[in-house]
Scaffold this active site. Structure first.
Site, PDB file in Angstrom:
ATOM      1  N   HIS A  53     165.240   1.159 -40.877  1.00 14.37           N
ATOM      2  CA  HIS A  53     165.194   0.380 -40.317  1.00 14.37           C
ATOM      3  C   HIS A  53     165.531   0.009 -38.638  1.00 14.37           C
ATOM      4  O   HIS A  53     167.351   0.203 -38.316  1.00 14.37           O
ATOM      5  CB  HIS A  53     165.385  -1.544 -40.472  1.00 14.37           C
TER       6      HIS A  53
ATOM      7  N   GLU B 103     157.375   0.271 -36.718  1.00 19.58           N
ATOM      8  CA  GLU B 103     157.568  -1.044 -36.213  1.00 19.58           C
ATOM      9  C   GLU B 103     157.895  -0.748 -34.804  1.00 19.58           C
ATOM     10  O   GLU B 103     159.238  -0.456 -34.946  1.00 19.58           O
ATOM     11  CB  GLU B 103     158.705  -1.983 -37.116  1.00 19.58           C
TER      12      GLU B 103
END
Length: 263
Positions: free
Chosen positions: A115, A184
């Site tokens: 992430h 993302e």
């Protein structure tokens, strides 16, 4: 316990394509008591999953201390759970870390790696993410590999930056293991609206090519201010969504599940 519907994307493929999938990461927004009550609300959505016109896989990623609660509350359902992080080592003097094997023992099915917040705040690199992907797949976990460009605007540059991250991670995957690629774009995380649909389609098409090139079965999902309406705009480009704060209200999560299912 592995939920009945946690099949590989290859096994769940049909004339409509891979089975849709929705994931939720709680990050560090909730304390333990609030996480427990939220997990109980999510467990109640099992009835919704059963009634959907098309099956949808659902997984949630709470903080480490809540994994036992997730196992207890979600174990009887078809909802999977996992962790937001993992260490690359199987064992050793790694104070404060958690191995993939221990997560699997705890009943986890998924684990998030790569992430943008881990890269930015903890200095994780492509090499780190590849090592974590390797550890996760060796332990039989499905890594949710997050990737995305830092700045918006140019889809060609977005493809180049995102593909570099994904290819590095896929190189660490155990042959034949399943993965989930979560696109993302960093600039869209926590924003007012998702990245433009045309932009997402360009990047996710390249991610599917990467899966084929590496001969890794997997599904592609979108995260970055995703919510109701996002999946419809991206129809055919992604296999599902990766949600954040929108899913804190499980009615919002229900709405996304129904949309992704086509109901």
């Amino acid at each position: 316990m592995i939920p009945e519907n946690s099949t590989s994307s290859e096994d769940s493929a049909s004339a409509l394509g891979p089975r849709p999938i929705v994931g939720v990461s709680l990050k560090l927004y909730f304390g333990l008591a609030r996480t427990r009550s939220w997990l109980a609300e999510v467990a109640a959505l099992d009835e919704v999953l059963t009634a959907l016109p098309r099956p949808v896989d659902l997984f949630v990623l709470p903080s480490f201390p809540a994994l036992a609660d997730a196992a207890g509350l979600l174990g009887p359902t078809r909802i999977a759970f996992g962790a937001q992080n993992v260490h690359w080592a199987e064992a050793g003097a790694w104070t404060g870390e958690v191995s993939a094997g221990m997560l699997a023992e705890a009943g986890a099915r998924y684990v998030e790696v790569g992430h943008a917040e881990r890269r930015r705040h903890f200095g994780e690199t492509d090499e780190t993410v590849a090592a974590k992907t390797r550890a996760a797949t060796r332990a039989g976990l499905i890594p949710v590999i997050c990737a995305g460009e830092r700045r918006g605007g140019d889809p060609v540059a977005a493809v180049e930056e995102t593909l570099a991250q994904v290819r590095a991670a896929l190189a660490g995957a155990t042959p034949g293991s399943e993965v989930v690629l979560a696109y993302e774009p960093v600039w869209a995380i926590g924003g007012r609206e998702p990245a433009p649909a045309a932009h997402v389609r360009t990047v996710t098409a390249a991610l599917r090519d990467a899966l084929r090139d590496h001969d890794v079965p997997g599904r592609v999902i979108y995260g970055g201010t995703a919510g109701p309406g996002t999946y419809t705009k991206l129809a055919g480009a992604v296999d599902g969504l990766f949600l954040g704060r929108l899913a804190h209200d499980t009615e919002g999560l229900r709405a996304v599940l129904e949309e992704v299912s086509g109901g």
